[in-house]
Every structure is written in C-alpha cells, then in structure tokens.
Design an enzyme around this catalytic site. Structure first.
Site: not given
Ligand SMILES: Cc1cc2nc3c(=O)[nH]c(=O)nc-3n(C[C@H](O)[C@H](O)[C@H](O)COP(=O)(O)OP(=O)(O)OC[C@H]3O[C@@H](n4cnc5c(N)ncnc54)[C@H](O)[C@@H]3O)c2cc1C
Length: 305
Positions: A31, A33, A261, A285, A289
């Site tokens: 919850n 991200g 292609g 990272e 956005e």
């Molecule tokens: C392969 C992989 C490796 C990873 N490795 C790590 C790691 O080693 N350590 C770690 O801590 N995390 C890691 N992550 C997590 C990654 O950093 C998060 O997935 C990322 O920060 C986005 O968070 P979320 O997935 O919860 O998406 P959300 O935050 O739920 O975002 C969903 C969408 O909403 C958009 N959004 C959210 N807030 C806003 C806003 N204020 N304005 C406009 N748009 C917004 C986002 O840009 C996105 O498009 C990893 C993820 C993956 C898939």
C-alpha cells in the site's frame, strides 16, 4: 556507506562490494508504492531491540539476497520523520546454488528469526532478476542494526534513490543504444525490393532519430553522474536523465522491433527481450510520473514560486 557507523560499514560493505553476498533495498510496500511515505511496516523499540512487523513488495534480490536495508515506522505521530531504516539479514533461498558457485552466502551473518522472503514474481521482463516480497513477523532486530538516526530513514532512502536514478538512467541508455545497434546491423543486411532496407529513407529516418537521442541521453547521464561525483546538487539532473533515458529505451526498442519486422517479434533476435526489459525502467526507482513531479518541484523552486 552513506549512513552507517564504522562498525556497520566494516561488517557489511566488504561482503556486498566484493560480490560475496547480494543485498537489497526494501522501501516499496503493497500500500505504499509511489507514496513511499505511507509505509505501514512498524518497528517498536523494546529494550535493546526493535520488533519489526509488516512486509515489502517487489524487492530486487529478495530471495537470493542476504543483507537488506528496509524502512519501518518508529514513531507514527511524526509522518515521514517517524520512519527509520534498519539492516536486516537472512539466508539466501538457494543455498545449494551458493555452495555450488562459491558466492552468495556468508555463514557468519545472523539469520533474524521471522524475516523471510515470499514468492518470486513472474515478470514481463528482467527475467534473470529475483523480485520478491519480504515478510517481517515479530522480527527482533538488535538496536545496533538501526541505520542512521532514528526518524531519518525516509530522508536517507530518498537520497539513495537520487543516486540510484543515475544507475537506472545508465542501464536504460545501454538498452536504447543496444537496440539501435541491433536495428542498424539488421537494416544493413535485410533485403527487400532488391536492396538493403537501410537504403530506404523511411528506415534511415528512424535510425537517425535513434542515434541522435542516444547521444542526447549520454549527455544527460554523464552530466548527472559528474555532478554527483563532484558532490554538487544533482537531484533534478538525475530525475531528468532517468525520465529521458527510460522513455528513450522504450522508444528505441519499439523502433528496433519495427525495423526487424516479423522477425523482431520472435525470440530469434534480442530486440523483443530488450523491449520487455526496458519497460521496468519507466516504473522502478520512481515511475516517469514521479520523475516529472520531482523535476517540477525543482524548476518551480528555482523560480522561487
Ligand atoms: C521488477 C521490479 C523491481 C523492483 N525493485 C524494487 C526494489 O528493489 N526495492 C523497492 O523498494 N521497490 C522496488 N520496486 C518497486 C517500484 O519502485 C514500484 O513498483 C514503483 O515505485 C511504483 O509503485 P507501485 O507499483 O506501487 O505503483 P503506484 O504507486 O500504485 O502507481 C500506479 C500508477 O499511478 C501513478 N501515480 C501514482 N502517484 C501519482 C501522482 N501523484 N501523480 C501522477 N501519477 C501517479 C504511477 O506513476 C503509476 O503509473 C520494483 C518494482 C519492480 C516491478
């Protein structure tokens, strides 16, 4: 290196820097991200220990890693200033492999009871990278494992992300350049209408754009890295390099598939994998956005607004 005591540096950094053991960075939660300040994992002080409960998600090296830093709330009343970070250790999930290859495990690291990794994510790309949940169930963490000052964990993690973004920008640039080189090579020998497709202006224009943007990306990455290396402010430049190069990696890999292609859509050529690997660079990272939010914050501050 940045926030640890001498004892912590001596204990953990050589193991990580030598590649003996893999490490991980635990910020993201189910919850929390993009809004990582919404951390729900808790650390309650009890004598000379903290008791950790909660979980992290999508953690790179979650299973194969043995040394982690993770954030947890130590004071719920103080918002992001109530988040601290901790050093946590466990065994790799694949001890048989670590024994076979002779790296990936260190017997002297404590196995903190209640700290484990969850299931391995089945991902679109980055198939070779181990991404997992980290689970904390009443983990007793010695107070000496607190990394930096109590309440500074979120701030320190955000600072770490700034430099991490230069790394993601660099790997994005590598994908963008690799896709360009594959497209150039293929266009030079694939013949249609009696000649190499590189002779067609429509293909040439795509190659020109790819090459030009790779050079632009290089300037952004090297400039941000130079600022960081010379201890100058680089948060805005790192976000710009990460944003531009990750989106460029997508643009170039899609163009490279187009130039290949139908063959580009198969696993016979590397460009389809490059496209799948590129996508995560726009998400990890901090998403594109979030980079735009960081850049906007800097430019508005520069304006004094
Ligand atoms: C392969 C992989 C490796 C990873 N490795 C790590 C790691 O080693 N350590 C770690 O801590 N995390 C890691 N992550 C997590 C990654 O950093 C998060 O997935 C990322 O920060 C986005 O968070 P979320 O997935 O919860 O998406 P959300 O935050 O739920 O975002 C969903 C969408 O909403 C958009 N959004 C959210 N807030 C806003 C806003 N204020 N304005 C406009 N748009 C917004 C986002 O840009 C996105 O498009 C990893 C993820 C993956 C898939």
């Amino acid at each position: 290196m940045n926030f640890g005591t001498d004892a912590q540096r001596n204990r953990y950094v050589p193991l990580l820097a030598s590649g003996k053991v893999l490490g991980g960075f635990g910020l993201t939660e189910p919850n929390a991200g993009s809004d990582a300040g919404g951390t729900q994992t808790t650390a309650v002080k009890k004598g000379d220990r903290y008791i950790l409960n909660g979980s992290k998600i999508f953690i790179t090296h979650g299973g194969v890693g043995e040394i982690f830093v993770a954030t947890a709330v130590t004071n719920p009343e103080r918002g992001t200033r109530g988040i601290s970070s901790f050093i946590l250790t466990k065994d790799s999930v694949d001890l048989a492999a670590t024994n076979e290859i002779g790296i990936g495990h260190d017997e002297s690291l404590p196995k903190l009871k209640g700290f484990r990794s969850g299931k391995k994510e089945d991902k679109l790309g980055w198939r070779a990278s181990d991404t997992r949940e980290l689970i904390f169930e009443d983990v007793e963490v010695p107070a000496e494992n607190l990394l930096g000052q109590e309440g500074m964990g979120f701030t320190n993690f955000m600072q770490t992300l700034d430099s991490g973004r230069i790394g993601v920008a660099a790997l994005s640039l590598g994908l963008a350049e690799g896709a360009y080189e594959e497209a150039l090579k293929y266009a030079s020998y694939r013949k249609q209408f009696g000649q190499a497709i590189a002779n067609f202006q429509g293909v040439q224009f795509q190659l020109s754009d790819m090459a030009t943007e790779v050079e632009a990306g290089k300037q952004l990455v090297y400039h941000a890295a130079w600022l960081a290396q010379h201890k100058k402010p680089y948060g805005k430049e790192a976000a710009m390099a990460k944003l531009y190069c990750s989106e460029l990696a997508m643009r170039n890999t899609i163009k490279a598939i187009q130039i290949h292609g139908g063959y580009g859509y198969t696993k016979d050529y590397p460009v389809e994998r490059m496209m799948r690997d590129a996508k995560i660079c726009e998400i990890g990272e901090g998403t594109s956005e979030i980079q735009r939010m960081v850049i906007a914050r800097h430019v508005l501050k520069d304006l004094g607004a």
